[in-house]
Design a protein around this motif. Sequence first.
Motif, PDB file in Angstrom:
ATOM      1  N   LEU A   1       0.827  -1.208   0.000  1.00 22.51           N
ATOM      2  CA  LEU A   1       0.000   0.000   0.000  1.00 22.51           C
ATOM      3  C   LEU A   1       0.862   1.259   0.000  1.00 22.51           C
ATOM      4  O   LEU A   1       0.541   2.240  -0.683  1.00 22.51           O
ATOM      5  CB  LEU A   1      -0.926  -0.013   1.216  1.00 22.51           C
TER       6      LEU A   1
ATOM      7  N   SER B   1       3.654   1.596  -1.373  1.00 29.04           N
ATOM      8  CA  SER B   1       4.330   1.757  -2.661  1.00 29.04           C
ATOM      9  C   SER B   1       3.420   2.352  -3.739  1.00 29.04           C
ATOM     10  O   SER B   1       3.891   2.712  -4.815  1.00 29.04           O
ATOM     11  CB  SER B   1       4.856   0.402  -3.136  1.00 29.04           C
ATOM     12  N   GLN B   2       2.097   2.457  -3.474  1.00 31.11           N
ATOM     13  CA  GLN B   2       1.166   2.968  -4.460  1.00 31.11           C
ATOM     14  C   GLN B   2       1.078   4.496  -4.375  1.00 31.11           C
ATOM     15  O   GLN B   2       0.944   5.056  -3.283  1.00 31.11           O
ATOM     16  CB  GLN B   2      -0.224   2.354  -4.259  1.00 31.11           C
ATOM     17  N   SER B   3       1.161   5.131  -5.539  1.00 31.23           N
ATOM     18  CA  SER B   3       1.164   6.600  -5.598  1.00 31.23           C
ATOM     19  C   SER B   3      -0.113   7.194  -5.017  1.00 31.23           C
ATOM     20  O   SER B   3      -0.104   8.309  -4.465  1.00 31.23           O
ATOM     21  CB  SER B   3       1.345   7.071  -7.039  1.00 31.23           C
TER      22      SER B   3
ATOM     23  N   THR C   1       0.412   7.656  -1.130  1.00 28.50           N
ATOM     24  CA  THR C   1       1.680   8.181  -0.601  1.00 28.50           C
ATOM     25  C   THR C   1       1.474   9.280   0.445  1.00 28.50           C
ATOM     26  O   THR C   1       2.300   9.444   1.345  1.00 28.50           O
ATOM     27  CB  THR C   1       2.538   8.724  -1.749  1.00 28.50           C
TER      28      THR C   1
ATOM     29  N   ILE D   1      -6.480  -1.992  -7.548  1.00 21.51           N
ATOM     30  CA  ILE D   1      -5.262  -1.382  -8.070  1.00 21.51           C
ATOM     31  C   ILE D   1      -4.441  -2.501  -8.706  1.00 21.51           C
ATOM     32  O   ILE D   1      -4.203  -3.544  -8.082  1.00 21.51           O
ATOM     33  CB  ILE D   1      -4.443  -0.680  -6.971  1.00 21.51           C
TER      34      ILE D   1
ATOM     35  N   LEU E   1      -1.416  -4.514  -9.773  1.00 26.76           N
ATOM     36  CA  LEU E   1      -0.011  -4.687  -9.388  1.00 26.76           C
ATOM     37  C   LEU E   1       0.845  -5.186 -10.551  1.00 26.76           C
ATOM     38  O   LEU E   1       1.989  -4.779 -10.723  1.00 26.76           O
ATOM     39  CB  LEU E   1       0.104  -5.677  -8.225  1.00 26.76           C
TER      40      LEU E   1
ATOM     41  N   GLU F   1       0.343  -1.840 -14.647  1.00 23.07           N
ATOM     42  CA  GLU F   1       0.747  -1.680 -13.262  1.00 23.07           C
ATOM     43  C   GLU F   1       0.502  -0.260 -12.749  1.00 23.07           C
ATOM     44  O   GLU F   1       0.884   0.721 -13.383  1.00 23.07           O
ATOM     45  CB  GLU F   1       2.232  -2.021 -13.120  1.00 23.07           C
ATOM     46  N   GLY F   2      -0.194  -0.169 -11.599  1.00 22.18           N
ATOM     47  CA  GLY F   2      -0.468   1.117 -10.973  1.00 22.18           C
ATOM     48  C   GLY F   2      -1.800   1.735 -11.347  1.00 22.18           C
ATOM     49  O   GLY F   2      -2.240   2.704 -10.713  1.00 22.18           O
TER      50      GLY F   2
ATOM     51  N   PHE G   1      -5.993   2.033 -11.814  1.00 23.97           N
ATOM     52  CA  PHE G   1      -7.120   1.735 -10.928  1.00 23.97           C
ATOM     53  C   PHE G   1      -8.321   1.265 -11.731  1.00 23.97           C
ATOM     54  O   PHE G   1      -8.477   1.583 -12.911  1.00 23.97           O
ATOM     55  CB  PHE G   1      -7.531   2.973 -10.119  1.00 23.97           C
TER      56      PHE G   1
END
Length: 489
Positions: free
Chosen positions: A352, A354-356, A359, A396, A398, A421-422, A424
């Motif tokens: 969690l 690591s997700q923008s 942050t 999200i 991965l 990746e990344g 939504f």
Amino acid sequence: MQTLSNLFNLPNDQLILLQGLGIIIGLPLLVIGLGELTEQCKRHKNPLAKLFNATRNLLLPPLALWLIMGHFFLVPKDALALRIIANLFAIALLYILLLLLNTILATDKQQRLWQVHVPNLLFQLLRAIVFISIFSYVLSNVWGVDLTKVVGALGVGSLVMALALQDTLSNLVSGFLLIIENPFKVGDWIQIGNLQGEVIEINWRAVRLKTIDRDIIIIPNSNLGKENICNFTLLDPLHAIRLRMLFSYQDHPDLVQQTLLEVALSIDGIRTYPLPQINPQVYKNTCIEYEIRFFIANYGQFEEIENTFWSRAYYAIRRHRLHVPFADKMEYKINEPSVNPHSTPEGLTKILRSQSLFTHLDETSIQYLTPHTTVELFGIGEKIVVAGAFDQAFYILLSGQVLLSVNDQSGQEQEITYLSEGDFLGEMVFFTIEPSPVSATVIRTASVIRITPTAIAHLTQHHPKFALEISHFIDERKKLIRTAAESSI
């Protein structure tokens, strides 16, 4: 029987004049009419165009020459020239009649409403009857051959031929019995003995099958009467597929049944009516054996559908934490415990962070999300989000790749974008009364973070910045959907 001259009380010279006018005027008009019909049929791509064209170019010239020589030049009927012209006329007539049969009768699929579908064996029989009839007429009436003597000679020879061609005649008779009984037709999937395949041809000698492996099997008609024939598509095209799976006693039957039912209903080709059935069959020492039964309409796809079911069931079993038992006895050599780092609270917290999108969240919020988060795996072809259904969670991506699509007004699927990746998806979870307008289909095995609606709603209420980012994300996604919808109009 009265002649035309006696019937109309006309002198012979006047009758000949009328016949001449009929040929001089009637034949050109007939040629012009056939030419117009040919052009009309060509413009509408009608197969009768070839028939009309052959009648004009092949049949009318020898007919006109035969009428002129016989009625005006009074050439004797037994003259060699007139016999040759009569033969040419008979050949042209034979060609046109065979062309007419080819046009009207369809041995495969009917291309037009006025075509008549007939088995290939019956079609070949009609062609043979036409050929024999015209050939016999030419021999008898043009060349004066006594057919009774020919038939007598053939009667003696046919006995010898029948003894020499027993197998061939057996196949021929069996072929006619197949037409009468009609146990299958071209396109049916059948099983004869241990052989399975799709019927691609039925002829006077044999039946040709194409197997699942695309091999061609030729079965003589005489062998068909000696075997049981199972037709998978006659009367009812639905065919049941039965599979067996083992699950642990730890797994509740309701959960197992619901999981496998969702897998079956997600696969194209499996019918929703009758509804697939998943039932426990045998209670074994270490597990419960379940039977999965579902129906398909195209028997030729059963291997493809079965393989798809096994593949998607694997991912569904993992997501629902079900247990497929191993063999009764297995030996293990364990050096150290093997734990999936994604399944531990520490691993989920690290993911969690690591997700923008998360942050800017504080440690307390991350800790709140952790118990409401899981990492799940989806296989190729599975839908994480389904258009028209309510989103069950916020996702999200991965790893892997997902196709986002929308159905246009004609029901065709229109691509919106590819997610990697990344990215939504599942944003409609914020709107509990609106179903998802898009579908998200996995095109490369995808690992996703799944966050429950309760947790994601809690974040939007207590973190305005997070709510603003989500709102911006939803607006951008709606723009993509509108662009895809407009491009399909």
